[in-house]
Motif scaffolding. Sequence first.
Motif, PDB file in Angstrom:
ATOM      1  N   ARG A   1      23.301 -57.376 -10.558  1.00 28.79           N
ATOM      2  CA  ARG A   1      23.654 -58.691 -10.026  1.00 28.79           C
ATOM      3  C   ARG A   1      22.521 -59.702 -10.194  1.00 28.79           C
ATOM      4  NH1 ARG A   1      24.497 -57.018  -5.473  1.00 28.79           N
ATOM      5  NH2 ARG A   1      22.559 -57.573  -4.419  1.00 28.79           N
ATOM      6  N   GLU A   2      21.313 -59.312  -9.842  1.00 29.11           N
ATOM      7  CA  GLU A   2      20.211 -60.272  -9.825  1.00 29.11           C
ATOM      8  C   GLU A   2      19.590 -60.502 -11.206  1.00 29.11           C
ATOM      9  OE1 GLU A   2      17.352 -59.919  -6.770  1.00 29.11           O
ATOM     10  OE2 GLU A   2      18.805 -59.390  -5.209  1.00 29.11           O
TER      11      GLU A   2
ATOM     12  N   THR B   1      12.366 -41.357  -5.566  1.00 31.21           N
ATOM     13  CA  THR B   1      11.475 -42.514  -5.606  1.00 31.21           C
ATOM     14  C   THR B   1      10.830 -42.651  -6.975  1.00 31.21           C
ATOM     15  OG1 THR B   1      11.025 -42.207  -3.241  1.00 31.21           O
ATOM     16  CG2 THR B   1       9.543 -43.659  -4.454  1.00 31.21           C
ATOM     17  N   ARG B   2      10.513 -41.522  -7.605  1.00 34.91           N
ATOM     18  CA  ARG B   2       9.960 -41.574  -8.973  1.00 34.91           C
ATOM     19  C   ARG B   2      10.950 -42.217  -9.926  1.00 34.91           C
ATOM     20  NH1 ARG B   2       5.768 -37.901 -10.471  1.00 34.91           N
ATOM     21  NH2 ARG B   2       6.828 -37.575 -12.461  1.00 34.91           N
ATOM     22  N   ARG B   3      12.236 -41.913  -9.750  1.00 37.73           N
ATOM     23  CA  ARG B   3      13.256 -42.519 -10.608  1.00 37.73           C
ATOM     24  C   ARG B   3      13.286 -44.034 -10.419  1.00 37.73           C
ATOM     25  NH1 ARG B   3      17.022 -38.232 -11.439  1.00 37.73           N
ATOM     26  NH2 ARG B   3      15.736 -36.639 -12.455  1.00 37.73           N
ATOM     27  N   VAL B   4      13.132 -44.475  -9.183  1.00 44.93           N
ATOM     28  CA  VAL B   4      13.128 -45.913  -8.914  1.00 44.93           C
ATOM     29  C   VAL B   4      11.884 -46.563  -9.529  1.00 44.93           C
ATOM     30  CG1 VAL B   4      13.168 -47.682  -7.127  1.00 44.93           C
ATOM     31  CG2 VAL B   4      14.461 -45.581  -6.800  1.00 44.93           C
TER      32      VAL B   4
ATOM     33  N   ASP C   1       9.190 -55.363  -4.831  1.00 44.00           N
ATOM     34  CA  ASP C   1      10.034 -55.855  -3.739  1.00 44.00           C
ATOM     35  C   ASP C   1      11.517 -55.758  -4.099  1.00 44.00           C
ATOM     36  OD1 ASP C   1       7.814 -56.403  -2.229  1.00 44.00           O
ATOM     37  OD2 ASP C   1       7.740 -58.533  -2.755  1.00 44.00           O
ATOM     38  N   LEU C   2      11.848 -56.069  -5.347  1.00 50.50           N
ATOM     39  CA  LEU C   2      13.244 -56.033  -5.786  1.00 50.50           C
ATOM     40  C   LEU C   2      13.852 -54.653  -5.587  1.00 50.50           C
ATOM     41  CD1 LEU C   2      15.711 -57.288  -7.299  1.00 50.50           C
ATOM     42  CD2 LEU C   2      14.629 -56.524  -9.431  1.00 50.50           C
TER      43      LEU C   2
ATOM     44  N   LEU D   1       3.904 -60.628 -10.651  1.00 47.60           N
ATOM     45  CA  LEU D   1       5.102 -60.074 -11.281  1.00 47.60           C
ATOM     46  C   LEU D   1       5.356 -58.649 -10.811  1.00 47.60           C
ATOM     47  CD1 LEU D   1       4.746 -61.313 -14.984  1.00 47.60           C
ATOM     48  CD2 LEU D   1       6.283 -62.181 -13.223  1.00 47.60           C
ATOM     49  N   ALA D   2       4.295 -57.859 -10.704  1.00 51.31           N
ATOM     50  CA  ALA D   2       4.437 -56.482 -10.229  1.00 51.31           C
ATOM     51  C   ALA D   2       4.978 -56.465  -8.804  1.00 51.31           C
ATOM     52  CB  ALA D   2       3.100 -55.755 -10.308  1.00 51.31           C
ATOM     53  N   ALA D   3       4.469 -57.363  -7.969  1.00 48.41           N
ATOM     54  CA  ALA D   3       4.945 -57.436  -6.582  1.00 48.41           C
ATOM     55  C   ALA D   3       6.431 -57.788  -6.528  1.00 48.41           C
ATOM     56  CB  ALA D   3       4.127 -58.468  -5.809  1.00 48.41           C
ATOM     57  N   GLU D   4       6.889 -58.645  -7.436  1.00 51.00           N
ATOM     58  CA  GLU D   4       8.302 -59.011  -7.481  1.00 51.00           C
ATOM     59  C   GLU D   4       9.163 -57.794  -7.797  1.00 51.00           C
ATOM     60  OE1 GLU D   4       8.988 -62.170 -10.184  1.00 51.00           O
ATOM     61  OE2 GLU D   4       7.739 -63.621  -9.105  1.00 51.00           O
TER      62      GLU D   4
END
Length: 334
Positions: free
Chosen positions: A269-270, A226-229, A207-208, A201-204
Amino acid sequence: VWESDLAKVEPFVTGMGERMAYTVAVDDVPAAPTDCESVSLWSADNGKTSVAWMVASGWNKEPPAPVLPEGPVLEALGVTVVFGGRIALYDVDLVVQQGEVLGLIGANGAGKSTLLAAVSGFVPVDLGSVRLLGQDVTHAPAHARARLGMGRVFQDARLFDDLTVRESVLVALEAGEQSELVPSMLTLPPARRMERHKQALAAEQIDLLGLGDYADTQVRVLSTGTRRVVELACLLAQNARVLLLDEPTAGLAQREAEAFAPLLLKVRRELEATMVLIEHDIPLVMSLSDRVQCLSAGRTLALGTPEQVRSDPQVIAAYLGTDDRAILRSGALG
């Protein structure tokens, strides 16, 4: 069901469905059944410590998608917040539909962050009501609203600096699926299976949101953008689907800010996420939002489509200003 010569304990029913329990002395613990969910320890009548495998076929299947109520997913009506003798918000409505992006604009001190704090449970509401996914949460604490699916991104990313990006997302996943102490300590098969599930789940999430290059990097060395993401990834890992974003591009470099808008659209969207977005970057908020709400002095000044709001004379006078360059940059004159 696990084939065993052990005594079968009466089945019991929980919200997860019917489960069967078996007991066995710790010294004789066999391999866990393939459909075993968890293990717990207790003292039996004879004084021996025993182990129970909680068996529930299909326990590790994805849960069914939640049934969303009809009407707005977030509805705050007549919200009034008073700090001492100062009225920070007065009779403000905030209504957001499923999958909508609502932009909040206004000058500093207009009450935007206070409104998000009120609907998310960080500031008490003096008057008015707040409903989330059809439930009245006016007096519910922030963590209860988070469990219902509300997530908030603050102006400063609040993360554990010593953790990597992957570890940060795994910690967030614990909020939804907490690991059990004893199976984890004994590295029993259910714990290992759960860990593999969470790693996937973390990898998903990583990647998302395009964080693959930083997955094993400590948060402390990441850029502000990047911290915000990463913070957004943690919210999504907690299954937040109503996102309150308080100036997510503040302090970001121009390139990072420009990359943030497509990322939010991808999440919308996703994941069919609903968003309330506070931003001073007018072109950004106008391009992202389905509707825009402008606050001034704790009250709603205007509400409508981006075109309607940025052309509103009151918004131009109170927020955009009369400087031609500011108005042109917002798109108010075409």
